[in-house]
Scaffold this motif. Structure first.
Motif, mmCIF file in Angstrom:
data_model
loop_
_atom_site.group_PDB
_atom_site.id
_atom_site.type_symbol
_atom_site.label_atom_id
_atom_site.label_comp_id
_atom_site.label_asym_id
_atom_site.label_seq_id
_atom_site.Cartn_x
_atom_site.Cartn_y
_atom_site.Cartn_z
ATOM 1 N N PRO A 23 0.824 -1.207 0.000
ATOM 2 C CA PRO A 23 0.000 0.000 0.000
ATOM 3 C C PRO A 23 0.858 1.258 0.000
ATOM 4 O O PRO A 23 1.914 1.305 0.642
ATOM 5 C CB PRO A 23 -0.815 -0.108 1.291
ATOM 6 C CG PRO A 23 -0.032 -1.018 2.158
ATOM 7 C CD PRO A 23 0.690 -1.956 1.244
ATOM 8 N N ASN A 24 0.400 2.262 -0.736
ATOM 9 C CA ASN A 24 1.097 3.538 -0.814
ATOM 10 C C ASN A 24 0.738 4.354 0.421
ATOM 11 O O ASN A 24 -0.422 4.633 0.672
ATOM 12 C CB ASN A 24 0.675 4.272 -2.090
ATOM 13 C CG ASN A 24 1.481 5.519 -2.310
ATOM 14 O OD1 ASN A 24 2.550 5.665 -1.745
ATOM 15 N ND2 ASN A 24 0.978 6.399 -3.137
ATOM 16 N N PRO B 297 0.865 8.571 9.395
ATOM 17 C CA PRO B 297 0.801 7.908 8.086
ATOM 18 C C PRO B 297 -0.654 7.636 7.706
ATOM 19 O O PRO B 297 -1.434 7.137 8.514
ATOM 20 C CB PRO B 297 1.564 6.606 8.317
ATOM 21 C CG PRO B 297 1.494 6.366 9.773
ATOM 22 C CD PRO B 297 1.398 7.703 10.437
ATOM 23 N N ILE B 298 -1.039 7.999 6.477
ATOM 24 C CA ILE B 298 -2.408 7.789 5.991
ATOM 25 C C ILE B 298 -2.359 7.276 4.560
ATOM 26 O O ILE B 298 -1.339 7.399 3.884
ATOM 27 C CB ILE B 298 -3.257 9.084 6.046
ATOM 28 C CG1 ILE B 298 -2.617 10.194 5.208
ATOM 29 C CG2 ILE B 298 -3.465 9.540 7.463
ATOM 30 C CD1 ILE B 298 -3.480 11.411 5.038
ATOM 31 N N LEU B 299 -3.454 6.707 4.107
ATOM 32 C CA LEU B 299 -3.576 6.304 2.711
ATOM 33 C C LEU B 299 -3.939 7.531 1.881
ATOM 34 O O LEU B 299 -4.604 8.448 2.377
ATOM 35 C CB LEU B 299 -4.652 5.229 2.564
ATOM 36 C CG LEU B 299 -4.325 3.883 3.195
ATOM 37 C CD1 LEU B 299 -5.524 2.954 3.086
ATOM 38 C CD2 LEU B 299 -3.118 3.249 2.547
#
Length: 59
Positions: free
Chosen positions: A25-26, A35-37
């Motif tokens: 996942p990026n 950190p989030i998508l």
């Protein structure tokens, strides 16, 4: 039912499977450092693209 004439070697089998892996996942980092998508509001501070869109959890 069709049957193979010869045994498939480990090398050929693994080359066929080389694209079957799970994508990583990026992850990006919000202005607050969490950190989030991508394309999602931050769960910690509620910001999205520099705007406050949701109420923060620590109110």
């Amino acid at each position: 039912m069709a049957l193979p004439k010869k045994k498939t070697s480990r090398s050929r089998r693994n080359m066929r499977r080389s694209h079957d892996r799970v994508a990583v996942p990026n992850v990006i980092y919000c202005e607050c450092g969490e950190p989030i998508l991508p394309h999602r509001a931050c769960a910690a501070c509620g910001n999205y693209k520099g705007r406050q869109v949701t109420e923060s959890a620590d109110v």
